[in-house]
Scaffold this motif. Structure first.
Motif, PDB file in Angstrom:
ATOM      1  N   ASP A 208      19.272  10.760 -86.990  1.00  0.00           N
ATOM      2  CA  ASP A 208      20.546  10.454 -87.654  1.00  0.00           C
ATOM      3  C   ASP A 208      21.600  11.490 -87.280  1.00  0.00           C
ATOM      4  O   ASP A 208      22.763  11.170 -87.075  1.00  0.00           O
ATOM      5  CB  ASP A 208      20.356  10.403 -89.175  1.00  0.00           C
ATOM      6  N   GLN A 209      21.146  12.752 -87.185  1.00  0.00           N
ATOM      7  CA  GLN A 209      22.051  13.857 -86.832  1.00  0.00           C
ATOM      8  C   GLN A 209      22.604  13.675 -85.417  1.00  0.00           C
ATOM      9  O   GLN A 209      23.813  13.726 -85.201  1.00  0.00           O
ATOM     10  CB  GLN A 209      21.247  15.175 -86.932  1.00  0.00           C
ATOM     11  N   ASP A 210      21.669  13.439 -84.469  1.00  0.00           N
ATOM     12  CA  ASP A 210      22.077  13.257 -83.073  1.00  0.00           C
ATOM     13  C   ASP A 210      23.002  12.054 -82.925  1.00  0.00           C
ATOM     14  O   ASP A 210      23.924  12.049 -82.115  1.00  0.00           O
ATOM     15  CB  ASP A 210      20.846  13.029 -82.181  1.00  0.00           C
ATOM     16  N   TYR A 211      22.723  11.023 -83.697  1.00  0.00           N
ATOM     17  CA  TYR A 211      23.499   9.786 -83.586  1.00  0.00           C
ATOM     18  C   TYR A 211      24.979  10.061 -83.893  1.00  0.00           C
ATOM     19  O   TYR A 211      25.866   9.497 -83.265  1.00  0.00           O
ATOM     20  CB  TYR A 211      22.945   8.722 -84.531  1.00  0.00           C
ATOM     21  N   ILE A 212      25.198  10.963 -84.867  1.00  0.00           N
ATOM     22  CA  ILE A 212      26.573  11.308 -85.236  1.00  0.00           C
ATOM     23  C   ILE A 212      27.184  12.280 -84.219  1.00  0.00           C
ATOM     24  O   ILE A 212      28.328  12.129 -83.799  1.00  0.00           O
ATOM     25  CB  ILE A 212      26.616  11.928 -86.653  1.00  0.00           C
ATOM     26  N   ASN A 213      26.387  13.279 -83.782  1.00  0.00           N
ATOM     27  CA  ASN A 213      26.937  14.372 -82.985  1.00  0.00           C
ATOM     28  C   ASN A 213      27.040  14.081 -81.489  1.00  0.00           C
ATOM     29  O   ASN A 213      27.961  14.549 -80.832  1.00  0.00           O
ATOM     30  CB  ASN A 213      26.101  15.636 -83.186  1.00  0.00           C
ATOM     31  N   LEU A 214      26.065  13.334 -80.956  1.00  0.00           N
ATOM     32  CA  LEU A 214      26.061  13.119 -79.508  1.00  0.00           C
ATOM     33  C   LEU A 214      26.940  11.929 -79.135  1.00  0.00           C
ATOM     34  O   LEU A 214      27.154  11.021 -79.941  1.00  0.00           O
ATOM     35  CB  LEU A 214      24.631  12.849 -79.016  1.00  0.00           C
ATOM     36  N   GLY A 215      27.415  11.929 -77.887  1.00  0.00           N
ATOM     37  CA  GLY A 215      28.134  10.774 -77.378  1.00  0.00           C
ATOM     38  C   GLY A 215      27.154   9.606 -77.205  1.00  0.00           C
ATOM     39  O   GLY A 215      25.945   9.807 -77.049  1.00  0.00           O
ATOM     40  N   ILE A 216      27.706   8.386 -77.217  1.00  0.00           N
ATOM     41  CA  ILE A 216      26.839   7.205 -77.146  1.00  0.00           C
ATOM     42  C   ILE A 216      26.071   7.151 -75.829  1.00  0.00           C
ATOM     43  O   ILE A 216      24.936   6.701 -75.767  1.00  0.00           O
ATOM     44  CB  ILE A 216      27.685   5.933 -77.343  1.00  0.00           C
ATOM     45  N   LEU A 217      26.691   7.650 -74.740  1.00  0.00           N
ATOM     46  CA  LEU A 217      26.030   7.564 -73.439  1.00  0.00           C
ATOM     47  C   LEU A 217      24.993   8.663 -73.229  1.00  0.00           C
ATOM     48  O   LEU A 217      24.216   8.613 -72.284  1.00  0.00           O
ATOM     49  CB  LEU A 217      27.066   7.641 -72.307  1.00  0.00           C
ATOM     50  N   GLN A 218      24.994   9.701 -74.121  1.00  0.00           N
ATOM     51  CA  GLN A 218      24.084  10.837 -73.921  1.00  0.00           C
ATOM     52  C   GLN A 218      22.659  10.511 -74.355  1.00  0.00           C
ATOM     53  O   GLN A 218      22.445   9.795 -75.341  1.00  0.00           O
ATOM     54  CB  GLN A 218      24.569  12.039 -74.737  1.00  0.00           C
ATOM     55  N   PHE A 219      21.695  11.080 -73.619  1.00  0.00           N
ATOM     56  CA  PHE A 219      20.290  10.927 -74.007  1.00  0.00           C
ATOM     57  C   PHE A 219      19.935  12.127 -74.890  1.00  0.00           C
ATOM     58  O   PHE A 219      20.306  13.248 -74.576  1.00  0.00           O
ATOM     59  CB  PHE A 219      19.405  10.912 -72.749  1.00  0.00           C
ATOM     60  N   PRO A 220      19.254  11.908 -76.022  1.00  0.00           N
ATOM     61  CA  PRO A 220      18.955  13.031 -76.918  1.00  0.00           C
ATOM     62  C   PRO A 220      17.973  14.008 -76.279  1.00  0.00           C
ATOM     63  O   PRO A 220      17.033  13.587 -75.597  1.00  0.00           O
ATOM     64  CB  PRO A 220      18.343  12.356 -78.146  1.00  0.00           C
ATOM     65  N   SER A 221      18.197  15.308 -76.495  1.00  0.00           N
ATOM     66  CA  SER A 221      17.279  16.295 -75.896  1.00  0.00           C
ATOM     67  C   SER A 221      15.960  16.346 -76.681  1.00  0.00           C
ATOM     68  O   SER A 221      14.929  16.704 -76.125  1.00  0.00           O
ATOM     69  CB  SER A 221      17.947  17.673 -75.864  1.00  0.00           C
ATOM     70  N   HIS A 222      16.005  15.984 -77.956  1.00  0.00           N
ATOM     71  CA  HIS A 222      14.764  15.923 -78.745  1.00  0.00           C
ATOM     72  C   HIS A 222      14.575  14.506 -79.260  1.00  0.00           C
ATOM     73  O   HIS A 222      15.049  14.163 -80.340  1.00  0.00           O
ATOM     74  CB  HIS A 222      14.810  16.896 -79.927  1.00  0.00           C
ATOM     75  N   PRO A 223      13.912  13.660 -78.462  1.00  0.00           N
ATOM     76  CA  PRO A 223      13.775  12.242 -78.857  1.00  0.00           C
ATOM     77  C   PRO A 223      13.119  12.115 -80.236  1.00  0.00           C
ATOM     78  O   PRO A 223      12.091  12.739 -80.494  1.00  0.00           O
ATOM     79  CB  PRO A 223      12.870  11.654 -77.780  1.00  0.00           C
ATOM     80  N   ALA A 224      13.730  11.324 -81.096  1.00  0.00           N
ATOM     81  CA  ALA A 224      13.210  11.133 -82.454  1.00  0.00           C
ATOM     82  C   ALA A 224      12.279   9.925 -82.469  1.00  0.00           C
ATOM     83  O   ALA A 224      12.672   8.815 -82.815  1.00  0.00           O
ATOM     84  CB  ALA A 224      14.368  10.937 -83.427  1.00  0.00           C
TER      85      ALA A 224
END
Lengths: 344, 278
Positions: free
Chosen positions: B40-56
């Motif tokens: 949820d945190q990454d979803y708000i903070n990261l850009g839509i095109l970015q891949f999360p560094s810590h996959p949830a």
């Protein structure tokens, strides 16, 4: 005296007209000869097999035809043919789906469909799926032509390009609903490409929304057409092309005068499937926008009239109108494409 | 020399077009996977095109349990198995009768299948609904299985096309050896129709896995959810939680993709056989 020589008692002699159960016998395996057709070649008959060889083929044929057709035809009549005739009957009534009585209303339902722009006008929304379907066929055909030429990693390209077709349709709609969000993936992509002036509310702008939905249909179904075109291209005889190249035909001449004419019937099949698919568009507007008025297709309206407003009479008439239109469009298309072949 | 130059340009155009098409296919899938793996945190903070560094990965667990996806897979699988077995058995039986025997009313039976093939199933549901209810099948898995058996006519024509290629001399040889018609069906026709049965099974599986409106209409109970309807139910409770909705979408997509990668050749052949009849 072997087991086979045991005289048969009338009790275990097979009765004509009844299947015989082959009984296991003690001692050496043996097959009893009870009729001219039951001979030694049957020695593979296993314990428990039901053999009915003493039935004449004439009787067998009658029994087989009836027993093999009974269940399939019962299902076909119950779930397809009977409902179709019920549909015609309902379309002349004002049935609400529950009441035990049917009020005959003549052609009122049909008149209402053509009078009410919210009902018949929905075909304007089907139009974008129709256009999308034509583009989809052209795109698929070009891809098939490219994949059929000398190309590296052809199988890899084909494998990836086919993926959209096998994805669950609800999953695909969700993915695109996410793509279409305001400031969503599509808008950001356009920004990166310097095309931000194209940005719009993909699902909120009434002038655009049906094209956004039609694109989802295009994305999911072009691989289907592509695979069919590719198979057709691969089955074209190679010597035709060798002859053409010996005659010095250019790439375009070969495409225009050899490949496309030979694909005519396949193009026809693909267009037929695409056009009827466009007229019956349902899933995408239903899941993406809950078939809101600016996106309602004729079929989502039909289902809505029946299952939300419980006007089964009107909905039945709409279904009949849709069937007639599908039939007319397909006939016109057959006539156009078939006619040209005769003229050529 | 000029021809070689021409060919090179042509090749570049071809590869550019292919790569462009592949990107059009992969971009939405990349977006879906990347965002399904955002906390949820990454979803708000990261850009839509970015891949999360810590996959949830926990999103997938939440989607699986919250959406009762295990149950949905079980229901879908059960319906597919029963409908495919039924369709193969009934389809081969009808094709054997229509393909090998002459009898009164044969044209009528064939005509009934042609008729049904040209009526899109979804258009008659307004009337079929009442029949399913009257038969007491409403809200049962049997409604699906029987509808899939009773409303599909395409497989008959696929089988008829294949049965014509089985030489009648095989039937005759079996008859000389005294085999009954039933035995000929079971030991000659049914096994030799296997390629057609593979086609029928593939087309039926794809159709049922993707079907939305019939389970939606006929199986409203939550515990009778199939993959499509279970996914559809995410719209309400999780409407704002796109990471979970996308995770559920990917979960539903994975079995189909795996099956496709292993059975690619058969799926392509099945689709072509299904579309190009006669």
């Amino acid at each position: 005296m072997g087991a086979c020589d045991t005289p048969q008692s009338p009790m275990n002699r097979p009765q004509a007209g009844h299947p015989v159960r082959v009984q296991p016998v003690g001692g050496p395996p043996c097959i009893q000869r009870v009729s001219p057709v039951w001979d030694d070649t049957l020695s593979e008959a296993k314990e428990g097999d039901v053999v009915s060889l003493h039935w004449s083929y004439r009787t067998q044929k009658a029994v087989l035809i009836i027993s093999f057709l009974l269940i399939p035809l019962a299902l076909l009549v119950t779930f397809s043919i009977y409902p179709f005739f019920k549909l015609i009957y309902y379309s002349f009534t004002s049935w609400d789906g529950l009441s035990p009585t049917f009020t005959w209303v003549g052609f009122n339902n049909y008149v209402q469909i053509f009078k009410n722009p919210a009902l018949f006008g929905a075909f304007a929304h089907n139009f974008s799926y129709f256009v999308g379907g034509i583009v989809q066929n052209i795109f698929a055909l070009i891809l098939a032509l490219v994949l059929n030429s000398r190309i590296r990693a052809r199988n890899l390209f084909r494998t990836i390009l086919f993926v959209p077709y096998i994805l669950n349709s609800v999953a695909v709609v969700y993915i695109f609903k996410f793509m279409y969000l305001d400031n969503g993936a599509l808008d950001i992509l356009l920004n990166h490409l310097g095309l931000s002036h194209l940005e719009t509310s993909w699902l909120g702008n009434d002038a655009v929304v049906n094209w956004s939905l039609a694109f989802v249909s295009f994305w999911q179904y072009f691989p289907f057409n592509m695979v069919i075109y590719l198979a057709a291209l691969q089955s074209l005889p190679q010597d035709m092309y060798e002859a053409a190249s010996l005659d010095g035909a250019s790439r375009w001449q070969t495409l225009w005068f050899i490949t496309l004419p030979n694909l005519k019937s396949i193009i026809q099949i693909n267009l037929l499937l695409t056009v009827s698919g466009a007229l019956e568009a349902f899933n995408i507007p239903f899941v993406m926008t809950n078939a809101s008025p600016p996106t309602a297709t004729f079929l989502t309206n039909t289902m809505n009239v029946a299952f939300t407003f419980h006007n089964f009479g009107l909905a039945s008439a709409m279904a009949i109108v849709l069937l007639i239109i599908v039939f007319i469009v397909i006939s016109i298309q057959q006539w156009l494409l078939g006619g040209r072949r005769e003229a050529a | 020399m000029k021809r070689a130059w021409h060919d090179t340009v042509w090749d570049v155009v071809k590869y550019v077009f292919l790569v462009f098409s592949v990107l059009c296919v992969l971009f939405p899938l990349y977006i879906a996977v990347a965002n399904s793996l955002k906390s949820d945190q990454d979803y708000i903070n990261l850009g839509i095109l970015q891949f999360p560094s810590h996959p949830a990965w926990s999103n997938y667990v939440t989607a699986w349990t919250g959406g009762a996806l295990g149950n949905a897979f079980f229901n879908t699988f059960t319906i597919i198995v029963l409908a495919v077995i039924g369709n193969v058995l009934l389809g081969t039986m009808v094709a054997y009768v229509l393909g090998r025997f002459e009898f009164p009313l044969k044209r009528l039976v064939l005509g009934a299948y042609v008729f049904v093939m040209f009526i899109p199933t979804i258009t008659t549901q307004v009337a079929t609904f009442g029949i399913v209810k009257n038969l007491g099948l409403f809200d049962t898995r049997w409604s699906m299985v029987l509808l899939y058996l009773g409303a599909s006519a395409v497989q008959i024509f696929i089988y008829l096309q294949f049965i014509r290629q089985i030489p009648v001399s095989l039937d005759e040889a079996a008859m000389l050896e005294g085999a009954s018609y039933f035995r000929i069906y079971r030991s000659v026709i049914l096994p030799l129709l296997t390629p057609a049965s593979v086609t029928v099974a593939i087309l039926q599986t794809i159709a049922i896995y993707n079907d939305l409106y019939s389970p939606y209409l006929y199986m409203p109970s939550v515990n009778l959810g199939v993959v499509s309807t279970a996914l559809l139910r995410f719209q309400g409770p999780y409407s704002a939680q796109w990471n979970l909705i996308l995770a559920a979408s990917i979960i539903i997509a994975i079995p189909a993709v795996l099956l496709y990668l292993f059975l690619q050749r058969y799926i392509f052949a099945g689709i072509v056989n299904g579309a190009v009849r006669e």
